[in-house]
Design an enzyme around this catalytic site. Structure first.
Site, PDB file in Angstrom:
ATOM      1  CG  HIS A  27    -122.282  41.944  43.692  1.00  0.00           C
ATOM      2  ND1 HIS A  27    -122.922  41.042  44.488  1.00  0.00           N
ATOM      3  CD2 HIS A  27    -121.470  41.200  42.896  1.00  0.00           C
ATOM      4  CE1 HIS A  27    -122.539  39.805  44.184  1.00  0.00           C
ATOM      5  NE2 HIS A  27    -121.652  39.884  43.211  1.00  0.00           N
ATOM      6  N   GLY A  34    -109.307  29.390  44.050  1.00  0.00           N
ATOM      7  CA  GLY A  34    -109.834  28.858  42.793  1.00  0.00           C
ATOM      8  C   GLY A  34    -109.348  29.736  41.650  1.00  0.00           C
ATOM      9  NE  ARG A  35    -113.196  29.427  37.062  1.00  0.00           N
ATOM     10  CZ  ARG A  35    -113.882  28.289  37.025  1.00  0.00           C
ATOM     11  NH1 ARG A  35    -113.453  27.308  36.279  1.00  0.00           N
ATOM     12  NH2 ARG A  35    -114.991  28.144  37.704  1.00  0.00           N
ATOM     13  CB  ILE A  36    -111.638  34.752  41.253  1.00  0.00           C
ATOM     14  CG1 ILE A  36    -112.677  34.619  40.137  1.00  0.00           C
ATOM     15  CG2 ILE A  36    -111.461  36.220  41.640  1.00  0.00           C
ATOM     16  CD1 ILE A  36    -114.106  34.956  40.548  1.00  0.00           C
ATOM     17  CB  ALA A  72    -116.292  41.820  40.986  1.00  0.00           C
ATOM     18  CD  GLU A 113    -124.338  42.146  47.449  1.00  0.00           C
ATOM     19  OE1 GLU A 113    -124.856  41.890  46.338  1.00  0.00           O
ATOM     20  OE2 GLU A 113    -123.203  41.801  47.766  1.00  0.00           O
ATOM     21  CB  THR A 172    -114.301  40.453  45.148  1.00  0.00           C
ATOM     22  OG1 THR A 172    -113.287  39.442  45.210  1.00  0.00           O
ATOM     23  CG2 THR A 172    -113.663  41.823  45.216  1.00  0.00           C
ATOM     24  NE  ARG A 225    -122.772  35.304  45.437  1.00  0.00           N
ATOM     25  CZ  ARG A 225    -122.237  35.614  44.256  1.00  0.00           C
ATOM     26  NH1 ARG A 225    -121.284  36.532  44.184  1.00  0.00           N
ATOM     27  NH2 ARG A 225    -122.655  35.036  43.146  1.00  0.00           N
TER      28      ARG A 225
HETATM   29  C1  DGY Z   1    -120.918  36.168  40.055  1.00  0.00           C
HETATM   30  O1  DGY Z   1    -120.941  35.918  38.841  1.00  0.00           O
HETATM   31  O2  DGY Z   1    -121.134  35.297  40.896  1.00  0.00           O
HETATM   32  C2  DGY Z   1    -120.593  37.555  40.481  1.00  0.00           C
HETATM   33  O3  DGY Z   1    -120.762  37.744  41.823  1.00  0.00           O
HETATM   34  C3  DGY Z   1    -121.376  38.569  39.674  1.00  0.00           C
HETATM   35  O4  DGY Z   1    -120.967  38.563  38.391  1.00  0.00           O
END
Ligand code: DGY
Length: 337
Positions: free
Chosen positions: A303, A172-174, A305, A284, A253, A255
């Site tokens: 967590h 996706g985007r990331i 990022a 977490e 990065t 879940r």
């Molecule tokens: C999100 O936005 O889902 C990230 O895990 C935390 O910013």
């Protein structure tokens, strides 16, 4: 004596009640000030989240909620809020903490904050990858422990990335932004697996869609960027780690529950894979005595990022926009339905 003048009592001003909202944590002021300007806002001031009991109490009678990924918003919370609840604005792009189907059933809108944390998250994925590939954390720790005794030809040998293969799960985007960085910077070949094709990324990064098992077998780096769903939960289990190269690096990065943490620990400990870089864990927060923390080939951040000033401010703006739009009965800037 002046003649008494008959005065009518002043007509009371018609007050429209400000919407009542609960904001479950302090977020950047740029978002909070707009919410406070228009709402009767109860903002939880503590570092730790409200307990479940406190959450159920505070949401009562609210028209809107601004929540974090650590708040579970389910039928019980929606019931506790009451039928006037119009919107739940999540301060995150992920929304696996919210029972969206329950919200939709009650006609409660759900908002999230996509887009603005893409670059920050991609940067951290690359940072974790480099740290894991080059033993940055254990080597730094060795200096602090007084263990830098000499230049060692066989010390802290890592993996190079140039020209290697990157496997992205969830392009996706990331995922696309990570692919762009590692294709452009390190000339990596890009494979991806996921529910849907991403033709733009296929063109831009010459990414090739392959079955998950093939991605595991061929990649030198496997990076998870998928949403947490029933389908992706625990997809990185013992069987998956066994299919990866012994020199491979796993980055998550997305879940924590996307991987099976015990299986990841075993794979790292046995040397089934070379290293891991994690920004997310299961559970977490990760307890300080968790076995993963004893492994030199696992680098973990808490967590963070999206934790840049730019991203977190932009998330606050969107979360405020979503909340205020939902309260006004208008379409949200980013609606997850
Ligand atoms: C999100 O936005 O889902 C990230 O895990 C935390 O910013």
């Amino acid at each position: 004596m002046p003649e008494a003048v008959l005065r009518l009592p002043p007509t009371p001003l018609k007050m429209t009640a400000r919407p009542k909202v609960f904001v479950t944590r302090m977020i950047p002021e740029c978002g909070l000030e707009r919410i406070r300007a228009e709402c009767d806002a109860d903002v939880w001031p503590e570092r730790l989240p409200p307990s479940r009991q406190e959450l159920l109490l505070r949401v009562k009678g609210c028209d809107g909620l601004l929540t974090l990924l650590s708040d579970t918003i389910d039928a019980e919370v929606l019931n506790a809020a009451g039928p006037q609840l119009k919107v739940v604005s999540n301060y995150a792009v992920g929304y696996n903490n919210i029972d969206v189907a329950e919200a939709v059933r009650r006609d409660v809108k759900v908002g999230n904050t996509p887009g603005v944390l893409t670059e920050a998250t991609a940067d951290l994925a690359v940072a974790l990858l480099l740290a894991a590939a080059r033993c940055v954390v254990p080597s730094e720790r060795s200096i602090r422990n007084g263990d830098w005794l000499t230049w060692e030809p066989l010390g802290f040998l890592g993996q190079e990335l140039t020209g290697k293969t990157l496997g992205i799960v969830g392009l996706g985007r990331i995922g696309t932004t990570v692919a762009r960085r590692l294709r452009g910077g390190w000339g990596m070949k890009i494979l991806y697996a996921g529910r849907s094709r991403n033709l733009a990324a296929e063109q831009e990064a010459q990414a090739e869609r392959v079955p998950f098992d093939e991605l595991l077998a061929q990649s030198d780096v496997v990076s998870a960027h998928c949403a947490l769903t029933d389908e992706t939960k625990h997809m990185f289990d013992a069987a998956a780690f066994r299919k990866m190269k012994a020199t491979a690096i796993f980055v998550n990065t997305a879940r924590g529950p996307v991987h099976v943490q015990q299986d990841l620990y075993d794979a790292l400990k046995r040397g089934d894979i070379f290293a891991a870089g994690l920004d997310v864990t299961d559970p977490e927060p990760l307890p300080a005595d968790d076995p993963l923390l004893s492994l030199p080939n696992c680098v973990i951040t808490p967590h963070i990022a999206s934790a840049t000033v730019t991203a977190r401010d932009a998330m606050a703006e969107i979360a405020a926009d979503n909340l205020l739009a939902g309260l006004a009965g208008k379409p949200l800037r980013h609606d997850v339905e």
